[in-house]
Design an enzyme around this catalytic site. Structure first.
Site, PDB file in Angstrom:
ATOM      1  CD  GLU A  93      -3.238  -0.415   0.409  1.00 45.21           C
ATOM      2  OE1 GLU A  93      -3.210   0.772   0.024  1.00 45.21           O
ATOM      3  OE2 GLU A  93      -4.181  -1.182   0.185  1.00 45.21           O
ATOM      4  CG  LEU A 117     -16.636  -1.606  -4.628  1.00 44.81           C
ATOM      5  CD1 LEU A 117     -15.916  -1.893  -5.926  1.00 44.81           C
ATOM      6  CD2 LEU A 117     -17.881  -0.800  -4.888  1.00 44.81           C
ATOM      7  CD1 TRP A 173     -14.976  -5.398  -3.443  1.00 45.12           C
ATOM      8  CD2 TRP A 173     -13.560  -6.321  -2.003  1.00 45.12           C
ATOM      9  NE1 TRP A 173     -14.171  -4.404  -2.976  1.00 45.12           N
ATOM     10  CE2 TRP A 173     -13.295  -4.938  -2.086  1.00 45.12           C
ATOM     11  CE3 TRP A 173     -12.796  -7.096  -1.165  1.00 45.12           C
ATOM     12  CZ2 TRP A 173     -12.296  -4.321  -1.354  1.00 45.12           C
ATOM     13  CZ3 TRP A 173     -11.805  -6.490  -0.428  1.00 45.12           C
ATOM     14  CH2 TRP A 173     -11.560  -5.112  -0.523  1.00 45.12           C
ATOM     15  CG  ASP A 231      -8.666  -1.820  -6.555  1.00 42.31           C
ATOM     16  OD1 ASP A 231      -7.486  -1.421  -6.556  1.00 42.31           O
ATOM     17  OD2 ASP A 231      -9.549  -1.335  -5.824  1.00 42.31           O
ATOM     18  CD  GLU A 289      -2.593  -3.095  -3.258  1.00 41.56           C
ATOM     19  OE1 GLU A 289      -3.559  -2.680  -2.592  1.00 41.56           O
ATOM     20  OE2 GLU A 289      -2.651  -3.307  -4.475  1.00 41.56           O
ATOM     21  NE  ARG A 331      -4.428  -0.475  -5.108  1.00 37.36           N
ATOM     22  CZ  ARG A 331      -5.112  -0.091  -4.037  1.00 37.36           C
ATOM     23  NH1 ARG A 331      -5.657   1.118  -4.007  1.00 37.36           N
ATOM     24  NH2 ARG A 331      -5.269  -0.893  -3.009  1.00 37.36           N
ATOM     25  CG  ASP A 380      -6.711   4.436  -3.376  1.00 37.77           C
ATOM     26  OD1 ASP A 380      -7.105   4.411  -4.551  1.00 37.77           O
ATOM     27  OD2 ASP A 380      -6.902   3.508  -2.580  1.00 37.77           O
ATOM     28  CG  HIS A 430     -12.548   7.426  -8.220  1.00 42.17           C
ATOM     29  ND1 HIS A 430     -13.494   7.399  -7.228  1.00 42.17           N
ATOM     30  CD2 HIS A 430     -11.993   6.170  -8.231  1.00 42.17           C
ATOM     31  CE1 HIS A 430     -13.525   6.197  -6.665  1.00 42.17           C
ATOM     32  NE2 HIS A 430     -12.623   5.429  -7.262  1.00 42.17           N
TER      33      HIS A 430
END
Length: 907
Positions: A316, A501, A503, A610, A613, A670, A687, A756
């Site tokens: 992150e 979300l 998911w 998305d 990581e 990302r 973000d 966004h």
């Protein structure tokens, strides 16, 4: 061998808001000694295009150069100083919700001096190479399985010994060990080493370094050298002792071992006789004092890394990353959640310098590039031999679920936690040549579908009525639209940080009723629909109107990563836990592609892929590979599955009547690592805060864009207006109207122009908030559309050469020293457009710099004024709606761009 301890901090809710920088193995430096069998001075050929010069002057040094430029050194060692050293140390990793802090603690063994016994060219495998091969045959690291198979002959081999003195006096200077003078006990230690250089192609030379086992006998008690306070590890066969309440687990792995605990501490005790492998290699080489270093993947705070230590580990990026007061608040409530200047979703163990030198590491291990010394760089690494692995398996046989972990660090000290390291040295006369040579090997993205770069990608939430209402407003303002991106198509649940979300990838018909009709109506106007997915699955027992429970399906298929008990590993994520797909399992790809197929069958033409990581470091994977290396590889595997689906979908449509290039699919993500440009199609920067700040606001989005471009990420962009808003009683980050409008102007000159709403839409100014924001959005979308003709050329060039669409001025003006100091202040679009964005609150003018080395004048698009003096600065007016943009006077691209602006009525 060294231990690696993993400490979980997921549920610690009151923390030090100013955490210290994790301690790491300091810069290791020792002497170089030459055997009488080594010639005084000699030039060795490495393949047909490279040569290595050995010189005995000042104690001995190596230099590598390309035969076409014998005066330009690509890589060289420091006279009289060891260029290979090795260590055995203990490492701790603190993990909290996708953030990782790697700390080196105790050093048990150090070989910091080097003796060269032989330098020779090997035309074919012989007994010298067999020694190297035998040492490597048991290494099960994913990246190293085929490294020797790929060795090209003839190969240059350097062999000798690493050794240490009995005891050295330790000095400490400003918290750093001076000249790595560690205190060690016991007899002197030595180890064999091998260094290979082989030509890979006309512009790349490969290197491999291996270190054999330490040649000494441990005493029964070992007093380690601590990096902080002195501590002892007790070693005794088969004994595991609790120090605090908590549960303990040990899991088998291919390289070393780790003791993992959800409590704060635990300790493993072993026989000293089992410590038979180094877990750090350091490769030290020279650097010029004024040399600038660029690259390292997507970095958000700096462009030049001379004088810094850069860890290369996917995680992150953090909330604030050093910007205050938000970093203070984030760290306080969640352990190290604020991140720092070095944390990033998409790092890469690659760099190029202002002196046209370039190097990258192969493999996926954790690495740190240490460039804090003005005249040198160093690399460190970790690996295992077959004998050591077999000994550990035998030793741990009575223990269930034992994990073997080895950590890889890289220094310029480039630190790599391993007993082996491999990489490549690149040749190139310019940054563009180096980028082309680099991406030729790691891979380049395909051309983007033209529809994704033809107009605005409108990020929306709220359901069918909200989309139709905003669409009507956009039509009234004649906004060119390429797609609606609807990330909440699966539904949402509310958490403390905003809407999250569900998911579970199926349309929420209560929110998006009439889904098929919406897609049909948008499609009639050539507007695509994009959605969202990620590799995490949440239990959905409480979700209304679900057709499938994907979490239960994946659990039944046994394709989720596992914990020590063989159960699905539940990963904490804000207010709920999720299971992660095991991307190393052979059945995962087919199952997930079927989920994507259903999404596409619903009419979706693109999606955000998305996350990627946050793979925990103590999971058990189907492949059995080291989770630490798999952690950095995971985002590449995630991209690969998405990309393979798109290629298979495209192939299935080939030759059919319905085949249409404009119907091509696209995804953006990302997280990434070195080879991600090969698999990913499009990236976004994650973000950012909705702020003007440098480390995690609008400025950082420019730095991330340009640093990733140098590192092979040709197509990148950010959320217009940023993402992360905060609405605490004493700390508020709300997206202002001015920030939103300036971010629109900035992103009108990136590959994709996408909005966004952010994590807290009601706290943020939106493009549809009022007539002023809508009109400005329409203006910027037309500004973006005006250079579409040039964007398509650059996209094609990126697919062919790896060059980014958005470029730091260093790429084309490397000889201009003023360019080296630029970070977010300005950038190029290709070679023909210069953008100087407004990135400060309330600013109505900016300072533009016109680089040396250009033959054309730069023309301001709004006033037509010419700036003819190169190497000069000028203040330029920049009211809202008129971002400072310059074109090369007389260029076809510039003239067409200006003509389009006139045709759209904005000039």
């Amino acid at each position: 061998m060294g231990t690696l301890k993993i400490t979980k901090k997921h549920h610690k809710h009151l923390n030090n808001p100013f955490p210290s920088t994790p301690k790491s193995l300091p810069f290791i430096q020792g002497r170089l000694i030459n055997s009488q069998t080594v010639p005084s001075n000699k030039i060795f050929s490495v393949g047909k295009d490279f040569q290595l010069l050995w010189s005995i002057k000042n104690g001995g040094s190596l230099s590598i150069y390309h035969q076409s430029q014998p005066t330009k050194t690509l890589w060289s060692t420091i006279p009289g100083q060891a260029f290979v050293t090795a260590a055995l140390c203990e490492t701790e990793v603190e993990e909290s919700r996708g953030s990782f802090a790697v700390k080196d603690r105790n050093v048990y063994l150090l070989c910091d001096h080097q003796k060269i016994e032989d330098i020779r060219v090997i035309s074919e495998p012989d007994h010298h190479f067999d020694q190297f091969n035998d040492l490597s045959s048991g290494n099960t690291s994913f990246a190293q399985k085929n490294d020797l198979k790929d060795t090209q002959f003839p190969t240059l081999m350097i062999t000798g010994w690493l050794f240490s003195n009995r005891r050295k006096k330790r000095h400490q200077e400003s918290g750093i060990y001076k000249d790595t003078q560690f205190a060690t006990r016991g007899p002197p230690t030595c180890a064999r080493y091998w260094v290979l250089f082989d030509q890979k192609n006309n512009n790349q030379i490969g290197f491999q370094v291996r270190v054999g086992p330490p040649n000494f006998e441990f005493q029964q008690r070992i007093s380690p050298t601590p990096l902080g306070r002195h501590r002892r590890l007790r070693w005794k066969l088969g004994k595991i002792r609790r120090r605090k309440l908590g549960w303990f687990r040990f899991v088998t792995r291919s390289r070393g071992f780790v003791a993992v605990s959800s409590s704060s501490e635990e300790e493993m005790e072993m026989k000293a006789a089992e410590l038979t492998e180094f877990n750090r290699i350091c490769i030290t080489y020279s650097s010029e004092g004024n040399e600038r270093f660029y690259g390292f993947g997507e970095q958000f705070s700096h462009m030049d890394f001379k004088g810094k230590r850069v860890p290369v580990f996917v995680q992150e990026q953090g909330i604030g990353r050093g910007d205050q007061p938000i970093t203070f608040a984030a760290n306080l409530v969640s352990y190290r959640a604020g991140g720092d200047w070095s944390t990033t979703y998409a790092p890469s163990p690659f760099y190029m310098t202002s002196m046209m030198r370039s190097l990258y590491l192969e493999g996926y291990d954790y690495s740190v590039f240490d460039m804090t010394r003005h005249d040198k760089v160093q690399i460190q690494g970790e690996g295992r031999s077959k004998k050591a692995n077999d000994r550990e398996k035998s030793f741990f046989k009575p223990i269930n679920s034992v994990i073997a972990i080895f950590l890889f660090s890289v220094y310029w000290s480039l630190q790599i936690q391993s007993n082996s390291v491999q990489g490549r040295i690149l040749n190139g006369n310019s940054p563009t040549e180096i980028i082309e040579n680099f991406t030729e090997n790691i891979g380049r993205p395909p051309e983007l579908p033209k529809w994704i770069i033809s107009g605005a990608v409108v990020g929306m939430q709220g359901g069918t009525e909200a989309v139709r209402r905003v669409w009507d407003e956009l039509k009234d303002h004649s906004v060119p639209i390429s797609a609606f991106w609807l990330q909440d198509w699966v539904g949402q649940r509310e958490t403390m940080i905003g809407s999250q979300l569900w998911w579970n990838w199926e349309v929420d018909t209560t929110r998006y009723h009439g889904w098929q009709q919406l897609i049909k109506d948008l499609g009639a106007k050539n507007i695509k629909v994009m959605t969202y997915c990620n590799p995490c699955l949440a239990p959905t027992d409480k979700k209304p109107n679900r057709r499938r429970n994907l979490f239960e399906e994946a659990k039944k298929l046994d394709i989720l990563v596992k914990d020590k008990c063989g159960e699905p590993y539940m990963v904490p994520n804000t207010a709920f836990d999720v299971g992660m797909l095991d991307l190393t399992h052979p059945d995962t790809a087919a199952w997930f592609k079927q989920v994507l197929q259903e999404m596409v069958d619903d009419g979706v033409k693109g999606w955000m892929a998305d996350f990627g990581e946050g793979l925990p470091l103590d999971v058990t994977l189907y492949s059995g590979e080291d989770p630490i290396s798999a952690h950095n590889r995971y985002p590449e595997l995630w991209a690969q599955i998405n990309r393979e689906f798109m290629e298979e979908w495209k192939l299935a449509r080939a030759g059919k009547e319905r085949e249409d290039p404009e119907e091509a699919l696209v995804f953006f993500m990302r997280a990434g690592f070195r080879d991600s440009p090969k698999w990913g199609m499009l990236f976004w920067e994650g973000d950012q805060m909705v702020s003007w700040q440098a480390n995690d606001g609008i400025k950082s989005s420019v730095v991330g864009l340009l640093s990733s471009g140098i590192s092979g990420y040709a197509f990148n962009h950010s959320d217009i207006g940023g993402y992360c808003a905060v609405n605490l009683p004493f700390i508020k980050y709300h997206r202002s109207e001015e920030l939103l409008m300036r971010w629109m102007e900035l992103n009108a000159f990136t590959t994709v122009f996408r909005t966004h709403e952010g994590n807290k839409p009601s706290c943020n100014s939106q493009f549809y908030s009022n007539h002023k924001t809508l009109s400005h959005f329409a203006r910027c979308a037309k500004l973006y559309k005006a250079w579409y003709f040039y964007r398509t050329q650059l996209v094609k060039e990126a697919a062919q050469k790896g060059l980014p669409v958005c470029r730091h001025l260093f790429i084309h003006y490397p000889n201009d020293r003023n360019v080296h100091s630029l970070s977010y202040q300005q950038f190029l679009i290709g070679t023909e457009i210069l953008v100087v964005p407004v990135l400060d609150k309330g600013k109505k003018n900016v300072k533009a710099y016109f680089p040396e080395g250009e033959t054309c004048s730069w023309q301001h698009i709004w006033s037509g004024k010419l700036f003819k003096e190169h190497g000069s600065e000028a203040w330029v007016e920049a009211p809202v709606g008129y971002p400072p943009v310059f074109i090369k006077a007389g260029s076809t691209v510039g003239e067409t761009f200006v003509d389009n602006l006139r045709n759209f009525g904005i000039l």
